[in-house]
Design an enzyme around this catalytic site. Structure first.
Site, short mmCIF file in Angstrom:
data_model
loop_
_atom_site.label_atom_id
_atom_site.label_comp_id
_atom_site.label_asym_id
_atom_site.label_seq_id
_atom_site.Cartn_x
_atom_site.Cartn_y
_atom_site.Cartn_z
CB ALA A 37 -0.89 -0.02 1.24
N GLY B 109 0.82 -4.96 0.98
CA GLY B 109 -0.38 -5.04 0.14
C GLY B 109 -0.09 -5.71 -1.21
CD GLU C 176 -2.04 -7.52 3.00
OE1 GLU C 176 -1.70 -6.39 2.62
OE2 GLU C 176 -2.60 -7.74 4.08
CD GLU D 30 2.02 -5.40 5.73
OE1 GLU D 30 2.82 -6.34 6.00
OE2 GLU D 30 1.22 -5.45 4.77
#
Ligand code: CAA
Length: 257
Positions: A65, A108, A111, A131
């Protein structure tokens, strides 16, 4: 489309989506995720498409992200933004999605790869959920899908240490279907897509749905729990410090506050 490129027929019945934010290693900002969402809705409704391939570039599938876009957000702002709407669309796509991954698939990005139905990787791919290093936790399914894919012990180590897996490790752990040289991984992903696209799209979609059914109920609860915990980290000083340190290219100093 500014941040993705869509080729509707890279082969008959096979569509290719390329993430296209190379300077930022395909960091997943809102705009990119919005475009991806829109493309998936269109391709899912298009009868001339039976299988979708999602890829990045040689250096990065996606490095997570967009940290710069969320570093200063409060927990409440994160909840109100509902940033996972687009992620839910990926999960709800009826047609099979093959992730073709080279380079970094982190946070992300990892993911996103795990939300695909299969992963074909290049030898250079690196998978990880780092993260924790920036004061937060995975928020787009990492704690859930990683654990389903590779089991509790390995998942704990990966997510709590933020270490990366090589493509071969990821394959031996069951996260990745196949590993190929950089020069051929996309060709091989397309070959697999062509094979699947040659069969009845009805049978393929129903089989996908049935496979997903085995863990979807538990997954829904797990995703909701992870999401709330991810938002909660934005109420901590450590999340602010971790993300600021990443942006300022320095080592973070965590206080547990
Ligand atoms: N967000 C925003 N920008 C990012 C980014 C990200 N996730 N990852 C890389 N970039 C940017 C860098 O800031 C840099 O920009 P500038 O040139 O403007 O400084 C550019 O992309 C190139 O990156 P690096 O210079 O860092 O490249 P590198 O080869 O030295 O390192 C890397 C590569 C190891 C992938 C490193 O960029 C990195 O650690 N990225 C962050 C990985 C990460 O923490 N991802 C998780 C994000 S949080 C998340 O994803 C939450 C969730 O579950 C939804």
């Amino acid at each position: 489309m500014n941040f993705i490129k869509v080729t509707e027929q890279v082969e008959p019945f096979v569509a290719l989506i390329e993430l296209n934010r190379p300077k930022e290693l395909n960091a997943l900002n809102h705009e990119l995720m919005g475009e991806l969402h829109q493309a998936l809705v269109q391709l899912d409704a298009n009868e001339a498409v039976r299988v979708i391939i999602l890829t990045g570039n040689e250096k990065a599938f996606a490095a997570g992200a967009d940290v710069k876009q969320m570093a200063d957000k409060t927990a409440i702002e994160m909840v109100m933004e509902d940033r996972f709407k687009t992620w839910d669309q990926i999960k709800n796509t009826k047609k099979p999605i093959i992730g073709a991954v080279s380079g970094f698939a982190l946070g992300g990005g990892c993911e996103l790869a795990m939300t695909c139905d299969m992963i074909v990787a290049s030898e250079t791919a690196k998978f990880g959920q780092p993260e924790v290093r920036i004061g937060t936790i995975p928020g787009a399914g990492g704690t859930q899908r990683m654990t389903y894919a590779i089991g509790k012990a390995k998942s704990m180590e990966l997510i709590l240490s933020g270490r990366f897996l090589t493509a071969n490790e990821a394959q031996s752990y069951g996260l990745v279907n196949h590993v190929f040289p950089l020069e051929t991984y996309l060709i091989e992903a397309i070959k697999l897509a062509k094979e699947i696209a040659s069969y009845s799209p009805i049978a393929v979609q129903l089989a996908k749905e049935a496979i997903n059914h085995t863990f979807e109920t538990h997954l829904e609860e797990g995703l909701a729990f992870e999401r709330k915990s991810f938002y909660l980290t934005f109420a901590s000083n450590d999340q602010k410090e971790g993300m600021k340190a990443f942006i300022e290219k320095r080592t973070p100093s965590y206080t547990g506050k």
